[in-house]
Design a protein around this motif. Sequence first.
Motif, short mmCIF file in Angstrom:
data_model
loop_
_atom_site.label_atom_id
_atom_site.label_comp_id
_atom_site.label_asym_id
_atom_site.label_seq_id
_atom_site.Cartn_x
_atom_site.Cartn_y
_atom_site.Cartn_z
N GLY A 180 0.79 -1.23 0.00
CA GLY A 180 0.00 0.00 0.00
C GLY A 180 0.82 1.27 0.00
O GLY A 180 0.27 2.37 -0.03
N HIS A 181 2.13 1.16 0.02
CA HIS A 181 2.99 2.34 0.06
C HIS A 181 2.78 3.17 -1.21
O HIS A 181 2.67 2.64 -2.31
CB HIS A 181 4.45 1.92 0.19
N HIS A 182 2.75 4.50 -1.04
CA HIS A 182 2.45 5.38 -2.18
C HIS A 182 3.51 5.30 -3.29
O HIS A 182 3.23 5.60 -4.44
CB HIS A 182 2.25 6.82 -1.71
N LEU A 183 4.72 4.89 -2.97
CA LEU A 183 5.76 4.80 -4.00
C LEU A 183 5.59 3.59 -4.92
O LEU A 183 6.18 3.53 -5.99
CB LEU A 183 7.14 4.76 -3.35
N GLN A 184 4.77 2.61 -4.51
CA GLN A 184 4.52 1.44 -5.35
C GLN A 184 3.81 1.83 -6.65
O GLN A 184 3.91 1.12 -7.64
CB GLN A 184 3.68 0.38 -4.61
N ASN A 185 3.09 2.94 -6.64
CA ASN A 185 2.34 3.38 -7.83
C ASN A 185 2.94 4.63 -8.46
O ASN A 185 2.32 5.22 -9.33
CB ASN A 185 0.88 3.63 -7.47
N HIS A 186 4.10 5.03 -8.03
CA HIS A 186 4.74 6.24 -8.54
C HIS A 186 5.48 5.90 -9.83
O HIS A 186 6.64 5.47 -9.83
CB HIS A 186 5.70 6.81 -7.49
N LYS A 187 4.81 6.06 -10.97
CA LYS A 187 5.32 5.62 -12.28
C LYS A 187 6.66 6.27 -12.64
O LYS A 187 7.55 5.60 -13.17
CB LYS A 187 4.30 5.89 -13.39
N ALA A 188 6.80 7.56 -12.33
CA ALA A 188 8.05 8.25 -12.68
C ALA A 188 9.22 7.69 -11.88
O ALA A 188 10.32 7.50 -12.42
CB ALA A 188 7.91 9.75 -12.44
N LEU A 189 9.01 7.40 -10.60
CA LEU A 189 10.07 6.85 -9.77
C LEU A 189 10.45 5.44 -10.25
O LEU A 189 11.63 5.10 -10.34
CB LEU A 189 9.65 6.80 -8.30
N ILE A 190 9.45 4.64 -10.56
CA ILE A 190 9.71 3.27 -11.04
C ILE A 190 10.48 3.31 -12.35
O ILE A 190 11.47 2.59 -12.53
CB ILE A 190 8.38 2.49 -11.19
N ALA A 191 10.07 4.16 -13.27
CA ALA A 191 10.78 4.29 -14.55
C ALA A 191 12.18 4.85 -14.34
O ALA A 191 13.15 4.37 -14.95
CB ALA A 191 10.00 5.18 -15.50
N GLY A 192 12.30 5.84 -13.48
CA GLY A 192 13.61 6.42 -13.21
C GLY A 192 14.56 5.43 -12.56
O GLY A 192 15.74 5.35 -12.91
N PHE A 193 14.05 4.65 -11.63
CA PHE A 193 14.89 3.67 -10.95
C PHE A 193 15.26 2.54 -11.90
O PHE A 193 16.42 2.14 -11.96
CB PHE A 193 14.15 3.12 -9.72
N GLY A 194 14.28 2.04 -12.65
CA GLY A 194 14.55 0.93 -13.56
C GLY A 194 15.37 1.34 -14.76
O GLY A 194 16.47 0.82 -15.00
N THR A 195 14.86 2.30 -15.52
CA THR A 195 15.54 2.71 -16.74
C THR A 195 16.75 3.59 -16.45
O THR A 195 17.82 3.37 -17.01
CB THR A 195 14.57 3.46 -17.67
N GLY A 196 16.57 4.55 -15.56
CA GLY A 196 17.66 5.49 -15.27
C GLY A 196 18.80 4.86 -14.49
O GLY A 196 19.92 4.74 -14.98
#
Length: 129
Positions: free
Chosen positions: A31-47
């Motif tokens: 339920g953590h709000h960062l689980q749905n933070h698309k920009a953070l997920i993309a930044g962490f994965g791709t960046g």
Amino acid sequence: FLDLPANMIGSLVMGMLAAKPEHPFPWLHRGHHLQNHKALIAGFGTGFCGCLTTFASWNTQMIHMLDGTGTELGSQVPAALFGYVIGLCGAISCFIMGRHLHEWWSSIHPTQEDRELHAKDEQAALVFR
């Protein structure tokens, strides 16, 4: 093969992120709000993982080994081909290990939602016995 450890670590982290797209960060509860933070997920994965894995520099190093450009030893075809095989196998293995690590982490740190689903599954199994 100086880039090999970075490639393997980046592939491991990418495997962890890709294991469950609805729950990319296993160290955070569902339920953590960062689980749905698309920009953070993309930044962490791709960046982050993209920078860490440095496959462009890996390929450049292998090409220099193949044609002997800028190397004291000249062309090193067997070593370069071995480097490609080791690099690819290492990246794939670490990606798969990352997916398993995500599953393991999730199993030792179950959320309340996971515990409820597990309890329902156990009740259903008892009913069908």
